[in-house]
Design a protein around this motif. Structure first.
Motif: not given
Length: 196
Positions: A73-74, A79-82, A20-22, A25-28
């Motif tokens: 995947f994804g 979150r677009e940051h991923a 998953d997107t978390d 790339i994690p939230k921080q």
């Protein structure tokens, strides 16, 4: 966005389903409003464990620009940051049997090609990576074909509109600017007057 050019790239294997997107790339790392510098957060929790054997922590995959993964995947948040983190790391293509819809759309809008292959074709890529260090794939978007130097190849589906956008490097702004003369003509014919 840059036009997608055919290329041959090093493949990194991420042999996990439902990434998953978390996890990507994690939230921080979501405080950033720019797309650069996010590679350091890519798969941060997996890459930064003591004695990490995570694939992207291995020197042989440092320069990988094709990622092959398992189904779904994804998934997770939108979150677009991923996608930005994958691109900042250098990935141009992600191959999997399936993708979460929002993630796939975000990839295409940011110049990353998502290739859907049959599970057995993905299995063949994983096996080839294990058997051949430095395994590379050639991507031909116009022909919708992925192949290697060992004689293996597969075709993949992609809708005509995102294919055109990738091949021509058209993001949402560039698509709008195609109609710049019509927009200017409309604005000239409909002036806006402001009252204070």
């Amino acid at each position: 966005m840059e036009a997608f050019k055919n290329f041959t790239g090093l493949v990194a294997p991420l042999d996990r389903p439902n990434v998953d997107t978390d996890q990507i790339i994690p939230k921080q790392f979501l405080k950033s409003v720019v797309r650069s510098g996010l590679a350091k957060g890519l798969f941060f929790d997996w890459r930064n464990q003591p004695d990490s054997q995570f694939v992207l922590s291995q020197p042989r995959f440092e320069k990988a620009n094709i990622l092959v993964a398992r189904a779904n995947f994804g998934c997770g948040s939108s979150r677009e940051h991923a996608v930005w983190a994958l691109a900042d790391f250098g990935f141009k293509v992600v191959i999997a049997p399936s993708f979460a819809d929002i993630f796939k759309n975000n990839c295409l809008k940011n110049g990353i090609l998502t290739i859907v292959l049959k599970p057995e074709e993905v299995d063949a890529v994983f096996a080839a990576i294990k058997a051949h260090e430095g395994y590379r794939l050639a991507i031909d978007l116009a022909a919708q074909k992925v192949s290697d130097e060992l004689g293996w190849s597969a075709t993949f589906p992609i809708d005509a509109f995102p294919k055109r956008c990738l091949l021509e490097g058209l993001d949402d702004i560039a698509l709008t600017l195609i109609h710049e003369r019509l927009i200017q003509s409309h604005e000239a014919a409909h002036p806006v007057t402001y009252k204070l």
